[in-house]
Design an enzyme around this catalytic site. Structure first.
Site, short mmCIF file in Angstrom:
data_model
loop_
_atom_site.label_atom_id
_atom_site.label_comp_id
_atom_site.label_asym_id
_atom_site.label_seq_id
_atom_site.Cartn_x
_atom_site.Cartn_y
_atom_site.Cartn_z
N THR A 256 0.67 -1.36 -0.17
CA THR A 256 -0.21 0.06 0.26
C THR A 256 0.68 1.25 -0.41
O THR A 256 2.14 1.25 0.48
CB THR A 256 -0.98 0.18 1.07
OG1 THR A 256 -1.96 -1.14 1.70
CG2 THR A 256 -1.71 0.89 1.44
N THR B 21 4.28 4.78 -3.28
CA THR B 21 5.44 3.99 -4.05
C THR B 21 4.82 2.36 -4.75
O THR B 21 4.89 2.70 -5.98
CB THR B 21 6.37 3.52 -3.18
OG1 THR B 21 6.47 5.00 -2.73
CG2 THR B 21 7.65 3.17 -3.84
N ASP C 278 6.32 -3.61 -0.83
CA ASP C 278 5.56 -3.32 -0.42
C ASP C 278 6.63 -2.04 -0.59
O ASP C 278 7.59 -2.04 -0.51
CB ASP C 278 5.46 -3.46 0.85
CG ASP C 278 4.22 -2.27 1.34
OD1 ASP C 278 3.71 -1.12 1.00
OD2 ASP C 278 3.78 -3.19 2.42
N GLY C 279 5.91 -0.49 0.32
CA GLY C 279 7.37 0.52 0.03
C GLY C 279 7.58 0.47 1.79
O GLY C 279 6.93 -0.45 2.29
N LYS D 236 6.38 0.72 9.03
CA LYS D 236 5.55 1.51 8.06
C LYS D 236 3.98 1.07 8.87
O LYS D 236 4.59 1.25 9.82
CB LYS D 236 5.80 -0.75 7.30
CG LYS D 236 6.90 -0.84 6.44
CD LYS D 236 6.34 -2.15 5.83
CE LYS D 236 5.30 -2.42 4.95
NZ LYS D 236 4.89 -0.82 3.95
N GLY E 71 2.44 4.50 8.01
CA GLY E 71 1.68 5.77 8.02
C GLY E 71 0.46 5.81 6.91
O GLY E 71 0.13 6.75 6.58
N GLY E 72 0.33 4.63 5.93
CA GLY E 72 -1.21 4.96 5.64
C GLY E 72 -1.56 4.04 5.84
O GLY E 72 -3.33 4.03 5.77
N GLU F 243 -0.70 -5.32 5.74
CA GLU F 243 0.85 -6.05 5.45
C GLU F 243 1.53 -6.46 5.89
O GLU F 243 2.53 -7.35 5.54
CB GLU F 243 1.34 -4.74 5.37
CG GLU F 243 0.94 -3.51 4.76
CD GLU F 243 1.63 -1.16 4.38
OE1 GLU F 243 1.30 -1.10 3.29
OE2 GLU F 243 1.99 -1.32 5.54
N LYS G 272 14.59 7.45 2.51
CA LYS G 272 14.13 6.07 3.33
C LYS G 272 14.65 5.54 3.56
O LYS G 272 14.60 5.30 4.97
CB LYS G 272 12.84 5.74 2.81
CG LYS G 272 11.87 5.98 1.64
CD LYS G 272 10.32 6.55 2.21
CE LYS G 272 9.06 6.68 2.18
NZ LYS G 272 8.35 6.32 0.99
#
Ligand code: 5RP
Length: 219
Positions: free
Chosen positions: A29, A32, A82-83, A95, A97-98, A104, A122
């Protein structure tokens, strides 16, 4: 497109090489990953479909005509893309932030290979400048916040945000993350915490990092 978005897109493009023909692709998600989904659409005839870590990614995948499977019916995920909000050189990540950290982490756990895609901003020497997201059961929010204060953090309630699982997020500022795996294990034991946004016990296997000088891969 901003220069940072261009880098995100380059990292996403480079991740396509990890997608296995005929497989179900794990999809994360974020902005990116949105670039990655758009790239994945160009080879959608070569894959069986995807499993997705959020309603937002599911919507984008389906808009491209990529089939999204229920995770319960899937046994094998060769690759998860994934970002991250932050990564250290050991490919341990922050991870969430979203707000999609729980799904995830589930897919990252299932995947044989976790490929993280990010722009160079990052990569940090030490995790923790980015506030650590923690998904909590709503009734436990204040109790969990007090537990985090005891450990030196400053929790901020992500007001008005509800996760895809119906829970809430605390963003923990100024957390001392000297030993990411140890802290993740410790926080996992606090009742009411659904998921800690530290991906240290199961870090990424590959980091595709895009910088102005080019794209490099860390393993
Ligand atoms: C979402 C995440 C994202 O991977 C993270 O926030 C990075 O997002 P972006 O690619 O937009 O910088 O963990 O929960």
């Amino acid at each position: 497109m901003t220069p940072q978005d261009q880098l995100k897109q380059q990292a996403a493009k480079a991740a396509l090489q990890y997608v296995q023909t005929g497989s179900i692709v794990g999809v994360g998600t974020g902005s990116t990953v949105n670039f990655f989904i758009d790239e994945l659409a160009t080879i959608k005839h070569k894959i069986e479909g995807a499993v997705s870590s959020s309603e937002a990614s599911t919507k984008r995948l389906r808009a491209h005509g990529i089939e999204v499977f229920d995770l319960n019916g899937v046994g094998d995920i060769p690759v998860y893309i994934d970002g991250a909000d932050e990564t250290n050189a050991n490919l341990q990540l922050i991870k969430g932030g979203g707000g999609a950290l729980t799904r995830e982490k589930i897919i990252a756990h299932m995947a044989k290979k976790f490929v993280c895609v990010a722009d160079e901003t990052k990569l940090v020497p030490r995790l923790g400048k980015f506030p650590l997201p923690i998904e909590v059961i709503p009734m436990a929010r204040s109790m969990v916040a007090r537990e985090l204060v005891k450990r030196g953090g400053q929790p901020v309630y992500r007001d008005g945000f509800v996760t895809d699982n119906g829970n809430q997020i605390l963003d923990i500022h100024n957390m001392d993350i000297m030993e990411p795996a140890k802290l993740e294990a410790e926080l996992n034991n606090i009742p009411g915490i659904v998921t800690v946004g530290l991906f240290a016990l199961r870090p990424a296997d590959v980091l595709i990092l895009a910088a102005a000088e080019g794209v490099r891969t860390l393993t």
